[in-house]
Design a protein around this motif. Structure first.
Motif, PDB file in Angstrom:
ATOM      1  N   ARG A  74      -4.343  12.338   6.041  1.00 36.23           N
ATOM      2  CA  ARG A  74      -4.666  13.764   5.978  1.00 36.23           C
ATOM      3  C   ARG A  74      -5.618  13.988   4.813  1.00 36.23           C
ATOM      4  NH1 ARG A  74       0.713  13.774   5.825  1.00 36.23           N
ATOM      5  NH2 ARG A  74       1.714  13.698   7.839  1.00 36.23           N
ATOM      6  N   ASN A  75      -6.336  15.087   4.874  1.00 37.12           N
ATOM      7  CA  ASN A  75      -7.298  15.425   3.832  1.00 37.12           C
ATOM      8  C   ASN A  75      -6.609  15.495   2.470  1.00 37.12           C
ATOM      9  OD1 ASN A  75      -9.950  16.032   3.128  1.00 37.12           O
ATOM     10  ND2 ASN A  75      -9.560  18.228   3.168  1.00 37.12           N
ATOM     11  N   GLY A  76      -7.136  14.743   1.508  1.00 32.50           N
ATOM     12  CA  GLY A  76      -6.585  14.758   0.154  1.00 32.50           C
ATOM     13  C   GLY A  76      -5.569  13.672  -0.140  1.00 32.50           C
ATOM     14  N   ASP A  77      -5.192  12.853   0.849  1.00 31.48           N
ATOM     15  CA  ASP A  77      -4.225  11.776   0.615  1.00 31.48           C
ATOM     16  C   ASP A  77      -4.751  10.795  -0.425  1.00 31.48           C
ATOM     17  OD1 ASP A  77      -2.340  12.722   2.362  1.00 31.48           O
ATOM     18  OD2 ASP A  77      -2.810  11.321   3.976  1.00 31.48           O
ATOM     19  N   ILE A  78      -3.850  10.329  -1.289  1.00 30.16           N
ATOM     20  CA  ILE A  78      -4.202   9.321  -2.293  1.00 30.16           C
ATOM     21  C   ILE A  78      -3.613   7.989  -1.845  1.00 30.16           C
ATOM     22  CG2 ILE A  78      -3.919   8.578  -4.681  1.00 30.16           C
ATOM     23  CD1 ILE A  78      -3.986  11.516  -5.467  1.00 30.16           C
ATOM     24  N   THR A  98       0.854  -1.186   0.000  1.00 31.30           N
ATOM     25  CA  THR A  98       0.000   0.000   0.000  1.00 31.30           C
ATOM     26  C   THR A  98       0.886   1.230   0.000  1.00 31.30           C
ATOM     27  OG1 THR A  98      -1.675  -1.165   1.289  1.00 31.30           O
ATOM     28  CG2 THR A  98      -1.827   1.219   1.241  1.00 31.30           C
ATOM     29  N   THR A  99       0.502   2.232  -0.804  1.00 32.02           N
ATOM     30  CA  THR A  99       1.214   3.503  -0.781  1.00 32.02           C
ATOM     31  C   THR A  99       0.230   4.623  -0.459  1.00 32.02           C
ATOM     32  OG1 THR A  99       0.918   3.978  -3.133  1.00 32.02           O
ATOM     33  CG2 THR A  99       2.886   2.737  -2.507  1.00 32.02           C
ATOM     34  N   ILE A 100       0.745   5.615   0.245  1.00 30.37           N
ATOM     35  CA  ILE A 100      -0.009   6.834   0.504  1.00 30.37           C
ATOM     36  C   ILE A 100       0.818   7.969  -0.089  1.00 30.37           C
ATOM     37  CG2 ILE A 100      -0.962   8.373   2.250  1.00 30.37           C
ATOM     38  CD1 ILE A 100      -1.200   5.914   4.080  1.00 30.37           C
ATOM     39  N   ASN A 101       0.234   8.646  -1.065  1.00 32.24           N
ATOM     40  CA  ASN A 101       0.943   9.700  -1.802  1.00 32.24           C
ATOM     41  C   ASN A 101       2.283   9.196  -2.345  1.00 32.24           C
ATOM     42  OD1 ASN A 101      -1.163  11.488  -1.220  1.00 32.24           O
ATOM     43  ND2 ASN A 101      -0.211  12.057   0.717  1.00 32.24           N
ATOM     44  N   GLU A 102       2.257   7.994  -2.933  1.00 33.52           N
ATOM     45  CA  GLU A 102       3.413   7.375  -3.593  1.00 33.52           C
ATOM     46  C   GLU A 102       4.521   6.932  -2.634  1.00 33.52           C
ATOM     47  OE1 GLU A 102       3.031   6.597  -6.765  1.00 33.52           O
ATOM     48  OE2 GLU A 102       1.165   7.717  -6.813  1.00 33.52           O
ATOM     49  N   GLU A 103       4.265   6.866  -1.331  1.00 34.54           N
ATOM     50  CA  GLU A 103       5.235   6.359  -0.357  1.00 34.54           C
ATOM     51  C   GLU A 103       4.653   5.109   0.295  1.00 34.54           C
ATOM     52  OE1 GLU A 103       6.549   9.245   2.468  1.00 34.54           O
ATOM     53  OE2 GLU A 103       6.732  10.807   0.949  1.00 34.54           O
ATOM     54  N   ILE A 153      -7.692   5.290  -4.292  1.00 31.59           N
ATOM     55  CA  ILE A 153      -8.780   6.041  -3.684  1.00 31.59           C
ATOM     56  C   ILE A 153      -8.200   7.298  -3.039  1.00 31.59           C
ATOM     57  CG2 ILE A 153     -10.289   4.052  -3.287  1.00 31.59           C
ATOM     58  CD1 ILE A 153      -9.361   3.944  -0.428  1.00 31.59           C
ATOM     59  N   GLN A 154      -9.050   8.299  -2.910  1.00 35.69           N
ATOM     60  CA  GLN A 154      -8.618   9.548  -2.285  1.00 35.69           C
ATOM     61  C   GLN A 154      -9.423   9.759  -1.013  1.00 35.69           C
ATOM     62  OE1 GLN A 154      -8.756  13.049  -4.784  1.00 35.69           O
ATOM     63  NE2 GLN A 154      -7.068  13.948  -3.633  1.00 35.69           N
ATOM     64  N   PHE A 155      -8.715  10.090   0.050  1.00 37.22           N
ATOM     65  CA  PHE A 155      -9.296  10.300   1.378  1.00 37.22           C
ATOM     66  C   PHE A 155      -9.705  11.764   1.521  1.00 37.22           C
ATOM     67  CE2 PHE A 155      -8.617  11.714   5.747  1.00 37.22           C
ATOM     68  CZ  PHE A 155      -9.375  10.807   6.459  1.00 37.22           C
ATOM     69  N   TRP A 156     -10.967  12.011   1.891  1.00 30.21           N
ATOM     70  CA  TRP A 156     -11.466  13.371   2.100  1.00 30.21           C
ATOM     71  C   TRP A 156     -12.294  13.429   3.365  1.00 30.21           C
ATOM     72  CZ3 TRP A 156      -9.755  17.288  -0.672  1.00 30.21           C
ATOM     73  CH2 TRP A 156      -9.328  17.072  -1.970  1.00 30.21           C
ATOM     74  N   LEU A 157     -12.271  14.564   4.007  1.00 31.57           N
ATOM     75  CA  LEU A 157     -13.219  14.819   5.085  1.00 31.57           C
ATOM     76  C   LEU A 157     -14.542  15.182   4.422  1.00 31.57           C
ATOM     77  CD1 LEU A 157     -11.012  16.960   7.486  1.00 31.57           C
ATOM     78  CD2 LEU A 157     -11.581  14.547   7.683  1.00 31.57           C
ATOM     79  N   ALA A 158     -15.613  14.561   4.855  1.00 29.14           N
ATOM     80  CA  ALA A 158     -16.923  14.818   4.250  1.00 29.14           C
ATOM     81  C   ALA A 158     -17.455  16.171   4.698  1.00 29.14           C
ATOM     82  CB  ALA A 158     -17.897  13.709   4.635  1.00 29.14           C
TER      83      ALA A 158
END
Length: 129
Positions: free
Chosen positions: A78-82, A65-70, A90-95
């Motif tokens: 954090r808000n906006g993490d891919i 698994t990578t978060i923001n390519e790491e 998938i992209q993580f967002w605060l609703a």
């Protein structure tokens, strides 16, 4: 509440709103979000909410698994993490927060203003008499 926007695969463009934790993501039918994509394990990820840390992503042992390519095995989101795992992204967002309707309060204020205005007219009428 958070939302997950699916960026790739068969469900690309869909938005999943997460209302309970832990939230499980994977290929198996017992997951909260089922992604039948190449490279996605039966139980690939878990999203948890921990009060001091916030939203935390944990992966299954040896799952890639990578978060923001790491590459990550456990990380605070954090808000906006891919998040990329297998061929899924998938992209993580605060609703957006749910706002209560204010119509009843607004009606009460207008009625109070009308009552005060009517009282002033009655008072002026009696003083002029």
């Amino acid at each position: 509440m958070i939302q997950l926007q699916i960026l790739s695969g068969q469900m690309a463009g869909d938005v999943q709103v997460v209302r309970h934790f832990p939230f499980h993501i994977g290929r198996a039918q017992n997951n909260d979000l089922i992604l039948d994509e190449p490279g996605v394990w039966d139980s690939h990820l878990t999203l948890e909410f921990k009060k001091p840390d916030g939203f935390v992503l944990k992966t299954a042992a040896d799952a890639f698994t990578t978060i923001n390519e790491e590459r990550q095995t456990s990380a605070r989101l954090r808000n906006g993490d891919i998040i990329s795992f297998g061929s899924a992204k998938i992209q993580f967002w605060l609703a957006a927060p749910h706002q209560q309707g204010l119509a009843l309060r607004e009606l009460a204020v207008w009625l109070l203003l009308a009552a005060v205005t009517a009282f002033q007219f009655v008072l002026i009428y009696r003083l002029l008499k």
